[in-house]
Design a protein around this motif. Sequence first.
Motif, PDB file in Angstrom:
ATOM      1  N   LEU A  11       4.973  -7.358   0.127  1.00  0.00           N
ATOM      2  CA  LEU A  11       3.853  -7.265   1.070  1.00  0.00           C
ATOM      3  C   LEU A  11       2.560  -7.663   0.375  1.00  0.00           C
ATOM      4  CD1 LEU A  11       4.554  -3.732   2.625  1.00  0.00           C
ATOM      5  CD2 LEU A  11       5.045  -5.948   3.663  1.00  0.00           C
ATOM      6  N   PRO A  12       1.648  -8.280   1.118  1.00  0.00           N
ATOM      7  CA  PRO A  12       0.322  -8.521   0.545  1.00  0.00           C
ATOM      8  C   PRO A  12      -0.378  -7.175   0.328  1.00  0.00           C
ATOM      9  CG  PRO A  12       0.508  -9.470   2.766  1.00  0.00           C
ATOM     10  CD  PRO A  12       1.793  -8.812   2.448  1.00  0.00           C
ATOM     11  N   PRO A  13      -1.273  -7.081  -0.637  1.00  0.00           N
ATOM     12  CA  PRO A  13      -1.915  -5.810  -0.978  1.00  0.00           C
ATOM     13  C   PRO A  13      -2.570  -5.092   0.210  1.00  0.00           C
ATOM     14  CG  PRO A  13      -2.492  -7.488  -2.593  1.00  0.00           C
ATOM     15  CD  PRO A  13      -1.729  -8.173  -1.492  1.00  0.00           C
ATOM     16  N   GLN A  14      -3.250  -5.832   1.085  1.00  0.00           N
ATOM     17  CA  GLN A  14      -3.936  -5.190   2.206  1.00  0.00           C
ATOM     18  C   GLN A  14      -2.946  -4.585   3.218  1.00  0.00           C
ATOM     19  OE1 GLN A  14      -3.982  -8.385   1.387  1.00  0.00           O
ATOM     20  NE2 GLN A  14      -4.462  -9.744   3.100  1.00  0.00           N
ATOM     21  N   LEU A  15      -1.795  -5.231   3.390  1.00  0.00           N
ATOM     22  CA  LEU A  15      -0.783  -4.686   4.291  1.00  0.00           C
ATOM     23  C   LEU A  15      -0.127  -3.449   3.667  1.00  0.00           C
ATOM     24  CD1 LEU A  15       0.636  -4.960   6.990  1.00  0.00           C
ATOM     25  CD2 LEU A  15       2.236  -6.564   5.911  1.00  0.00           C
ATOM     26  N   LEU A  19       0.023   0.318   5.180  1.00  0.00           N
ATOM     27  CA  LEU A  19       1.291   1.047   5.235  1.00  0.00           C
ATOM     28  C   LEU A  19       1.149   2.411   4.565  1.00  0.00           C
ATOM     29  CD1 LEU A  19       4.376   1.177   5.789  1.00  0.00           C
ATOM     30  CD2 LEU A  19       4.675   0.115   3.537  1.00  0.00           C
ATOM     31  N   ASP A  20       0.601   2.441   3.370  1.00  0.00           N
ATOM     32  CA  ASP A  20       0.439   3.705   2.653  1.00  0.00           C
ATOM     33  C   ASP A  20      -0.492   4.664   3.396  1.00  0.00           C
ATOM     34  OD1 ASP A  20       2.217   3.059   0.649  1.00  0.00           O
ATOM     35  OD2 ASP A  20       0.665   2.286  -0.713  1.00  0.00           O
ATOM     36  N   ASP A  21      -1.533   4.135   4.024  1.00  0.00           N
ATOM     37  CA  ASP A  21      -2.432   4.979   4.822  1.00  0.00           C
ATOM     38  C   ASP A  21      -1.686   5.601   6.000  1.00  0.00           C
ATOM     39  OD1 ASP A  21      -4.513   4.347   3.112  1.00  0.00           O
ATOM     40  OD2 ASP A  21      -5.453   2.899   4.482  1.00  0.00           O
ATOM     41  N   MET A  22      -0.849   4.797   6.670  1.00  0.00           N
ATOM     42  CA  MET A  22      -0.060   5.312   7.795  1.00  0.00           C
ATOM     43  C   MET A  22       0.915   6.387   7.314  1.00  0.00           C
ATOM     44  SD  MET A  22       0.787   1.803   9.912  1.00  0.00           S
ATOM     45  CE  MET A  22       1.997   2.594  10.938  1.00  0.00           C
TER      46      MET A  22
END
Length: 137
Positions: A11-15, A19-22
């Motif tokens: 995954l690109p870093p921003q995605l 994901l981690d925030d979710m």
Amino acid sequence: MDKVIRFSVSLPPQLLKKLDDMIDRSNYASRSEFTRDLIRDKIARDSWSDSNAKVIAVLVISYDHHEGELVMRKMSIEHDAKVEIVCTNHIHIDHHNCLETMILKGSVKEVESFKDNIAGLKGVKFANLTRAAVPEY
């Protein structure tokens, strides 16, 4: 416990950050648990594309039980249903309005037809079908 197979996802870093925030907001134990839930949800949604697939659903309806022959027509549809009505829950909201939930089992075609027949009755104000699937995994 079933055998677990590991695989990697790029995954690109921003995605990955999103994901981690979710995952953090949802209190999942890990990325793996979150990913398993996403996959199960997609499988359940996709199972509804086959009209003959066996599924489980929850039908939520609200209606005015004083509306003509609504209750008798509704019961007639339920008794003649090609779906299995596993469980119902009936709540009196106020003097006129009732809310019901019905857990249904059957083919996609039968479940959706049942929902449409109930939703089309005069006096039914709301009908919503929550789609699920029979877990095979």
